[in-house]
Design an enzyme around this catalytic site. Structure first.
Site, PDB file in Angstrom:
ATOM      1  N   HIS A   1      -4.349  -5.061  -7.472  1.00  0.00           N
ATOM      2  CA  HIS A   1      -5.037  -4.843  -6.203  1.00  0.00           C
ATOM      3  C   HIS A   1      -4.550  -5.827  -5.137  1.00  0.00           C
ATOM      4  O   HIS A   1      -4.226  -5.440  -4.004  1.00  0.00           O
ATOM      5  CB  HIS A   1      -6.540  -4.998  -6.437  1.00  0.00           C
ATOM      6  CG  HIS A   1      -7.382  -4.618  -5.274  1.00  0.00           C
ATOM      7  ND1 HIS A   1      -8.727  -4.888  -5.208  1.00  0.00           N
ATOM      8  CD2 HIS A   1      -7.086  -3.977  -4.106  1.00  0.00           C
ATOM      9  CE1 HIS A   1      -9.205  -4.437  -4.060  1.00  0.00           C
ATOM     10  NE2 HIS A   1      -8.232  -3.889  -3.387  1.00  0.00           N
TER      11      HIS A   1
ATOM     12  N   GLU B   1      -1.060  -4.963  -4.186  1.00  0.00           N
ATOM     13  CA  GLU B   1      -1.047  -3.813  -3.261  1.00  0.00           C
ATOM     14  C   GLU B   1      -1.227  -4.286  -1.820  1.00  0.00           C
ATOM     15  O   GLU B   1      -0.541  -3.819  -0.902  1.00  0.00           O
ATOM     16  CB  GLU B   1      -2.161  -2.836  -3.639  1.00  0.00           C
ATOM     17  CG  GLU B   1      -2.362  -1.687  -2.663  1.00  0.00           C
ATOM     18  CD  GLU B   1      -3.831  -1.380  -2.435  1.00  0.00           C
ATOM     19  OE1 GLU B   1      -4.260  -1.353  -1.258  1.00  0.00           O
ATOM     20  OE2 GLU B   1      -4.564  -1.165  -3.415  1.00  0.00           O
ATOM     21  N   HIS B   2      -2.154  -5.223  -1.609  1.00  0.00           N
ATOM     22  CA  HIS B   2      -2.371  -5.761  -0.264  1.00  0.00           C
ATOM     23  C   HIS B   2      -1.181  -6.599   0.200  1.00  0.00           C
ATOM     24  O   HIS B   2      -0.754  -6.507   1.356  1.00  0.00           O
ATOM     25  CB  HIS B   2      -3.625  -6.649  -0.265  1.00  0.00           C
ATOM     26  CG  HIS B   2      -4.899  -5.891  -0.181  1.00  0.00           C
ATOM     27  ND1 HIS B   2      -5.778  -6.021   0.873  1.00  0.00           N
ATOM     28  CD2 HIS B   2      -5.465  -4.986  -1.016  1.00  0.00           C
ATOM     29  CE1 HIS B   2      -6.829  -5.246   0.672  1.00  0.00           C
ATOM     30  NE2 HIS B   2      -6.666  -4.603  -0.470  1.00  0.00           N
TER      31      HIS B   2
ATOM     32  N   GLU C   1     -13.799  -8.041  -0.653  1.00  0.00           N
ATOM     33  CA  GLU C   1     -13.889  -6.602  -0.902  1.00  0.00           C
ATOM     34  C   GLU C   1     -14.552  -6.334  -2.250  1.00  0.00           C
ATOM     35  O   GLU C   1     -15.430  -5.477  -2.378  1.00  0.00           O
ATOM     36  CB  GLU C   1     -12.496  -5.970  -0.880  1.00  0.00           C
ATOM     37  CG  GLU C   1     -12.525  -4.472  -1.138  1.00  0.00           C
ATOM     38  CD  GLU C   1     -11.150  -3.859  -1.352  1.00  0.00           C
ATOM     39  OE1 GLU C   1     -11.102  -2.678  -1.734  1.00  0.00           O
ATOM     40  OE2 GLU C   1     -10.140  -4.554  -1.147  1.00  0.00           O
TER      41      GLU C   1
END
Length: 1014
Positions: free
Chosen positions: A101, A104-105, A202
């Site tokens: 995750h 990905e960012h 998040e």
């Protein structure tokens, strides 16, 4: 974005791949663009292994393998202008640090060819993309986009491929996007340290949503071996263990071309893609065996298991003693067995959906819960697929009863099988979905194939839905086959988990204590050198975030490369009896679409507050000709289902009036149109609401469902609540669609007797369900020759007996004046993040300043709000938007701050005055481009002219708006910002979450709302 495809969380039945894989339009086969590509031949480093025509969707599929790296490439050639491209990887972590995750960012924060901060977000304003995103799932990460403009498509392709294969992965970007320790006062070395990071915040927000938490824990527990036993998105208490070095190593192994899957769709030439991908990237790599990323099948249990987990108390939910959930799940087929997953998708629908399904009869109609929970359904997105039956809002004392009923239901299905009519209605849904159209067909195919492809499944065979459907029709009608399936997957299946979730009033305290303890241990372990580095990292990151960059390296569309693709829809307006009709002959692939609006301005306040509940139950009772089970069967065998939505919309040209109504909708195959309209006649003849037991059950389920998903859409609720302080239209919307409606329905459930509710529902039906209260729109194919005769009969029958013979017109409600004071509302919630909003009334859609404000909203989002609210202050998102009725909205999403963010909103005009130099030609053009991106989205055939029908937005008004957007000048942005957004203008504010102790300014009046369980 951490997602289980489309950010839907656990796949609900109505969103399952095979049942809802839509075709894009009726497209005639043209000469292939890829005629030089043949099976067994090489082109640009790729060997073509298969070419197949998929008749269902008029697609030619090309499957190729890169000879050097073994990268797999799927191209679906189709005469569709909304072209798609994606690159994806199998990402299988063996920890919960959130590596995929955060990676990905971070890959989207600058690359070798595009060394600028956050090129992904910057490309949002330099493109006409119809879709751009990046998604991380339990075992995959992929980067899809779509565009109708080939220059734009090639630009995005360059940025995306460089981002994934050649990212910078700088340490500062890792600290910003992942996690870091930072001083609470950046320039004070002695101030306390705190955790910060975009993904960190998040995931704190994601774990606040009880349904997300339950889904994650359930998967981790039922699939404990390997990657599914961990949180790929990141557990907030594990994320701070991730190092920058580990992130870079993960990229080197998992983002290698040998572990990549590349997808393209549409009518742009395949060879151009292959040439670019090979020459720019793949040819520069050697093969790396991706065996370390493979997910093996789960070792099966010898006996069922149980688990109990805690969750946060929902302050806006039902009574505490009922805020429990239970889920009973089974491991099913391997995802690569496409027929089994297809069959189990249908089986799940037969078992769960609607009043004729076995579990609905045995569990839902017993009224021992608040209905199915979000885990319920068949999840075919992971290697070992899962079937789950789950209930929310169940008293703990009922858990054992639920288990017994679930087991008995499976035994009953084994003995009795399924009703033939019920099977036919489910199969009809499959057939209709194949013909239904969507301009996002290419994306839908990608989202549905990616999980299968990720595990090397037969993706071309999965597209041949008719073959699967023909076999399914035979198998489901065979009682012996059904018995075998139930025995194999349920009765004899020991890989079964019974998990319950119970609210713990100390849940948040326990997390906060664990977070504080983790922080304390991290700080305690720091050396003097570490502390010095943290201090300087904080300053360096802040400086980098504020630095004005040269973005010339990034590609951008030019004005002469933008073409207007939309044309005025061929609408015909007529009247039948007293019903105004809008007719549109379109390319609907043999499907007829109906939409109607029923006015509700006649309702009193007591009736109006129950209108959304009325919409929820309207097709769930006996009608004049059918009992509710037979009616549901008839609806499912004939139509897509009946839709009922609360409809409140402003007058397009003036802010003083709005329409109140119910939007009704359905679609069917052309030959079923008379039957579909007969079904609507049954509704207009008023259902029988006298079944008090059923009414009680539906009320319980409805109220229980209201808080689901609030945290996932917290910014939407915050903006809505803030708008209700300045606009009577939005005050009405908030009462019917916002958090106020949640609280109103809890009061109704608590204080109203069921016969009172039945009486009010009957009153609404008597006033609303009338032919002379309807206006309707139909989209149909030119093959439907009898449509006018059929529609006339429907309208005559509907208006028969109506006293009024006057033409039905929109009865506008006059807006009332709201108190002109600056007000705020704090909706208190025990969650670790906030959602902040500020709203300011401006001008109507037809006012020349509307286009200027619209462009301003995008400029501020990109140049002011995103850099400060997200990058500097750690919220997951922040921006500005302008609603159709001219309310300017500021918002933040999953925000660790509240007062700080509201202050940023307040300083907008001041910032603009000091930064007018940023309003240059390029930034202005980018702001316009992002508006055109919204305006020029492809429109489905069945949606053409719907803006006119619903909102009064004609093609001419839309085109004028587009021209005004293109005509906006630099000085216009400065002028409208000062004119409408200065601090002395009237506004409303809202914070959802814990919020700061003192949210308001001296000139503001704040109200605090607390849920009934606080």
């Amino acid at each position: 974005m951490y997602s289980r495809l489309h950010n839907q969380g656990w796949m609900r039945l109505r969103h399952l791949p095979y049942t809802r894989q839509y075709s894009g339009s009726i497209l005639k086969k043209k000469e292939s663009h890829a005629k030089n590509i043949q099976p067994g031949k090489s082109v640009h480093g790729f060997l073509c292994s298969e070419i197949e025509h998929i008749n269902e969707y008029n697609i030619t599929a090309y499957f190729l393998i890169h000879e050097k790296t073994k990268t797999e490439y799927l191209h679906l050639e189709r005469e569709d202008t909304n072209n798609v491209f994606s690159v994806g990887f199998r990402t299988t972590p063996l920890d919960s640090m959130g590596t995929p995750h955060i990676l990905e960012h971070t890959v989207l924060c600058g690359s070798e060819k595009y060394p600028v901060r956050d090129p992904f977000f910057k490309m949002l304003n330099r493109s006409l993309a119809t879709f751009m995103n990046a998604l991380t799932g339990p075992d995959y990460t992929f980067y899809p986009f779509s565009s109708q403009n080939e220059v734009d498509y090639r630009n995005l392709q360059k940025v995306y491929l460089d981002a994934v294969f050649k990212p910078n992965l700088s340490r500062l970007d890792f600290l910003q996007e992942g996690w870091r320790l930072e001083h609470t006062k950046l320039e004070d070395k002695k101030s306390e340290l705190q955790f910060k990071g975009v993904v960190y915040n998040e995931m704190k927000g994601a774990f606040s949503e009880t349904s997300s938490l339950f889904g994650q824990k359930f998967m981790n527990t039922i699939l404990p071996k390997g990657t599914y036993g961990y949180v790929s998105g990141g557990d907030p208490l594990c994320i701070p263990e991730l190092t920058h070095e580990h992130l870079k190593k993960f990229h080197a192994t998992h983002y290698h071309p040998s572990n990549a899957r590349i997808y393209s769709y549409g009518n742009f030439p395949l060879e151009a893609n292959l040439k670019f991908v090979n020459e720019s990237y793949l040819s520069k790599y050697d093969y790396l065996d991706p065996k370390n990323t493979i997910v093996p099948p789960q070792e099966r249990w010898k006996s069922p298991k149980r688990a109990v987990i805690p969750c946060r108390l929902d302050q806006y939910g039902g009574p505490i003693e009922k805020q429990n959930q239970i889920a009973i799940g089974y491991i099913m087929s391997d995802i690569t067995n496409i027929y089994e997953t297809f069959m189990l998708t249908a089986l799940a629908e037969l078992m769960i959906i609607g009043p004729n399904s076995a579990f609905y009869k045995s569990l839902i109609e017993k009224n021992i819960s608040g209905g199915y929970n979000s885990l319920t359904g068949y999840d075919n997105q992971i290697r070992d697929t899962l079937f789950v039956i789950g209930l929310r809002d169940v008293e703990k004392s009922k858990f054992e009863t639920v288990e017994k009923i679930a087991n008995q239901t499976l035994e009953d299905i084994f003995v009795r099988g399924f009703d033939k009519d019920h099977i036919e209605s489910v199969l009809h849904g499959f057939e209709l979905s194949i013909k239904h159209q969507s301009p996002k067909f290419g994306l839908n195919v990608l989202f549905n194939l990616m999980p299968l492809w990720n595990h090397n499944g037969p993706i071309l065979n999965a597209l041949k839905v008719n073959d699967l459907l023909n076999k399914l029709k035979t198998d489901l009608m065979n009682p012996v086959y059904v018995k075998d399936v139930i025995e194999r997957y349920f009765l004899s299946n020991n890989h079964k988990l019974i998990m319950t979730m119970q609210p713990d009033p100390k849940f948040d305290d326990i997390f906060n204590e664990a977070e504080a303890k983790l922080l304390q241990s991290k700080v305690k372990a720091l050396t003097n050198e570490d502390k010095e580095r943290i201090y300087h990292d904080g300053l360096a990151l802040s400086e980098a975030q504020k630095k004005v960059e040269n973005l010339d390296a990034l590609p951008c569309l030019k004005i002469d490369e933008i073409t207007l693709n939309k044309t005025a829809p061929p609408l015909k307006h007529t009247v039948s009896e007293t019903i105004p009709l809008q007719l549109c002959e379109a390319n609907t692939n043999g499907v007829t679409y109906f939409k109607g609006v029923l006015g509700t301005e006649c309702l009193n306040e007591k009736q109006r507050q129950l209108l959304p509940f009325f919409n929820y139950i309207l097709d769930k009772f006996d009608t004049k000709s059918y009992n509710y089970r037979d009616f549901d069967k008839h609806v499912s065998k004939t139509t897509s289902g009946l839709g009922f939505t609360t409809h409140i919309t402003e007058h397009i040209g003036q802010q003083e009036q709005y329409e109140q109504g119910v939007l009704i909708s359905s679609h069917c195959l052309d030959e079923n149109l008379p039957k579909m309209l007969d079904i609507w006649s049954e509704i207009f003849n008023k259902p029988n609401f006298e079944n008090s037991e059923r009414m009680t059950m539906l009320l319980t389920n409805y109220c229980s469902s209201l808080t689901s998903g609030v945290i996932d859409s917290g910014h939407t609720y915050a903006m809505q609540a803030a708008r209700s302080l300045i606009s009577s239209v939005d005050q009405c919307k908030e009462g019917l669609l916002g958090l106020h409606h949640v609280m109103t329905m809890q009061e109704v459930q608590k204080n109203y007797k069921i016969d009172q509710i039945q009486s009010i529902v009957n009153e609404i039906a008597n006033q609303v369900l009338k032919g002379n209260n309807l206006r309707a729109a139909f989209h149909y194919c030119n093959t439907n020759k009898d449509i006018h005769k059929i529609l006339d009969k429907f309208c005559i029958d509907l208006c028969n007996g109506d006293e009024s013979k006057d033409l039905n017109r929109i009865n506008w409600t006059d807006s009332k004046n709201m108190p002109k004071e600056n007000r705020g509302i704090h909706i208190s919630m025990n969650i670790p993040v906030n959602f902040c909003a500020k709203v300011i009334p401006t001008v109507a859609y037809t006012d020349p300043d509307f286009a200027k404000l619209r462009v301003l909203s995008r400029f501020l989002s990109s140049k002011y709000l995103h850099p400060i609210v997200r990058e500097q202050n750690g919220a997951y998102g922040g921006g500005a938007t302008l609603t159709m009725d001219g309310v300017f909205n500021f918002y933040s999403y999953r925000d660790p701050n509240s007062k700080v963010t509201l202050d940023v909103f307040d300083k907008t005009a001041d910032w603009m005055a000091k930064n007018t130099s940023l309003v240059d030609d390029q930034n202005l053009f980018e702001a316009k481009l992002s508006i055109l991106q919204q305006m020029d989205q492809p429109v489905a055939e069945y949606m053409k002219g719907v803006d006119l029908f619903l909102y009064g937005l004609s093609y001419d008004i839309w085109q004028t708006q587009r021209e005004r957007v293109l005509a906006v000048q630099k000085e216009d942005l400065v002028d409208v910002c000062k004119k409408y957004l200065s601090v002395d203008k009237w506004y409303g504010k809202c914070v959802i979450g814990e919020g700061a102790a003192d949210l308001g300014q001296s000139n503001e009046v704040w109200e605090k709302l607390s849920g009934p369980q606080q």
